[in-house]
Design a protein around this motif. Structure first.
Motif, PDB file in Angstrom:
ATOM      1  N   VAL A  25       0.847  -1.195   0.000  1.00 20.38           N
ATOM      2  CA  VAL A  25       0.000   0.000   0.000  1.00 20.38           C
ATOM      3  C   VAL A  25       0.883   1.246   0.000  1.00 20.38           C
ATOM      4  O   VAL A  25       1.724   1.422   0.892  1.00 20.38           O
ATOM      5  N   PHE A  26       0.686   2.090  -1.008  1.00 18.26           N
ATOM      6  CA  PHE A  26       1.354   3.390  -1.105  1.00 18.26           C
ATOM      7  C   PHE A  26       0.335   4.432  -0.672  1.00 18.26           C
ATOM      8  O   PHE A  26      -0.655   4.669  -1.346  1.00 18.26           O
ATOM      9  N   LEU A  27       0.554   5.030   0.495  1.00 13.21           N
ATOM     10  CA  LEU A  27      -0.373   5.990   1.091  1.00 13.21           C
ATOM     11  C   LEU A  27       0.294   7.355   1.119  1.00 13.21           C
ATOM     12  O   LEU A  27       1.386   7.503   1.674  1.00 13.21           O
ATOM     13  N   VAL A  86      -4.447  10.777  -0.271  1.00 10.40           N
ATOM     14  CA  VAL A  86      -5.365  11.372   0.690  1.00 10.40           C
ATOM     15  C   VAL A  86      -5.274  12.895   0.640  1.00 10.40           C
ATOM     16  O   VAL A  86      -4.222  13.473   0.929  1.00 10.40           O
ATOM     17  N   ASP A  87      -6.386  13.516   0.267  1.00  8.70           N
ATOM     18  CA  ASP A  87      -6.477  14.971   0.245  1.00  8.70           C
ATOM     19  C   ASP A  87      -6.608  15.465   1.680  1.00  8.70           C
ATOM     20  O   ASP A  87      -7.622  15.222   2.333  1.00  8.70           O
ATOM     21  N   ALA A  88      -5.571  16.140   2.174  1.00  6.90           N
ATOM     22  CA  ALA A  88      -5.558  16.583   3.571  1.00  6.90           C
ATOM     23  C   ALA A  88      -6.621  17.631   3.868  1.00  6.90           C
ATOM     24  O   ALA A  88      -6.982  17.835   5.021  1.00  6.90           O
ATOM     25  N   VAL A 109       3.594   6.970   3.229  1.00  5.40           N
ATOM     26  CA  VAL A 109       3.789   5.749   4.009  1.00  5.40           C
ATOM     27  C   VAL A 109       3.573   4.573   3.065  1.00  5.40           C
ATOM     28  O   VAL A 109       2.616   4.557   2.295  1.00  5.40           O
ATOM     29  N   VAL A 110       4.488   3.600   3.132  1.00  4.13           N
ATOM     30  CA  VAL A 110       4.329   2.377   2.347  1.00  4.13           C
ATOM     31  C   VAL A 110       4.254   1.214   3.326  1.00  4.13           C
ATOM     32  O   VAL A 110       5.114   1.066   4.202  1.00  4.13           O
ATOM     33  N   PHE A 111       3.194   0.426   3.175  1.00  2.16           N
ATOM     34  CA  PHE A 111       3.009  -0.778   3.990  1.00  2.16           C
ATOM     35  C   PHE A 111       3.376  -1.992   3.157  1.00  2.16           C
ATOM     36  O   PHE A 111       3.041  -2.063   1.971  1.00  2.16           O
TER      37      PHE A 111
END
Length: 198
Positions: free
Chosen positions: A84-86, A121-123, A163-165
């Protein structure tokens, strides 16, 4: 009048004008950062973190949720067995805009890979504005807004944060600030995470 318009004063005025543009025009600052990325600065570190509080604090990702413009919910807990690339970003953030072409390039490489998931994710939680930006730039990145509490170990509030999971749901990469995610080294990092069963 001739003393005011000498070569030194003109150069100083141009320099001050350049600095003011960088300070007050986000797209100009983003362009400068993007140029620095292309010459090799802002390359993301891809060393796997040691098992620390950072990786052990978020053993269960269930309940960390994001919502798209259609109201569909994605729960990180359901994305086990996927990389997951977040990315947390905003349209007003120059470093976010600077890294976006590289994020899009990375996405284009993996968008048809069912084992790699991208969550942008649009902050500001203004998906219409974010989608307008993406459409204008020709990016196909999937947009979301926060739909639950986000643990501070994942997002402390700095933009951009990526963040990468790994496939076990462990944090393999967590950095604030712009980076070139289209670098060969980072692409190889994602491929290694995808291939790993550890």
């Amino acid at each position: 009048m001739r003393r005011i318009l000498n070569k030194k004063n003109i150069i100083n005025a141009l320099f001050i004008g350049f600095l003011l543009v960088l300070i007050f025009v986000p797209s100009a600052k983003a362009l400068m950062i993007r140029g620095l990325m292309e010459i090799g600065l802002f390359n993301p570190g891809t060393e796997k973190p040691k098992e620390t509080a950072l990786t052990s604090e978020v053993k269960d990702l269930s309940g960390i949720q994001f919502k798209d413009a259609s109201g569909n919910i994605v729960d990180l807990g359901t994305l086990k067995d996927k990389v997951v690339f977040l990315n947390f970003w905003a349209t007003w953030c120059p470093p976010c805009l600077a890294e976006m072409p590289s994020v899009n390039k990375l996405y284009e490489q993996f968008k048809n890979d069912k084992d790699v998931v991208f969550i942008m994710v649009d902050a500001d939680s203004d998906l219409a504005k974010s989608q307008k930006y993406m459409d204008k730039k020709g990016y196909g990145l999937p947009l979301y807004q926060v739909a639950s509490n986000i643990p501070e170990v994942i997002f402390k509030g700095s933009l951009p944060t990526t963040v990468v999971f790994d496939k076990k749901g462990r944090i393999s990469y967590n950095e604030a600030g712009a980076a070139n995610y289209a670098s060969d080294k980072f692409i190889e990092f994602i491929k290694e995470l995808k291939a790993s069963n550890i």
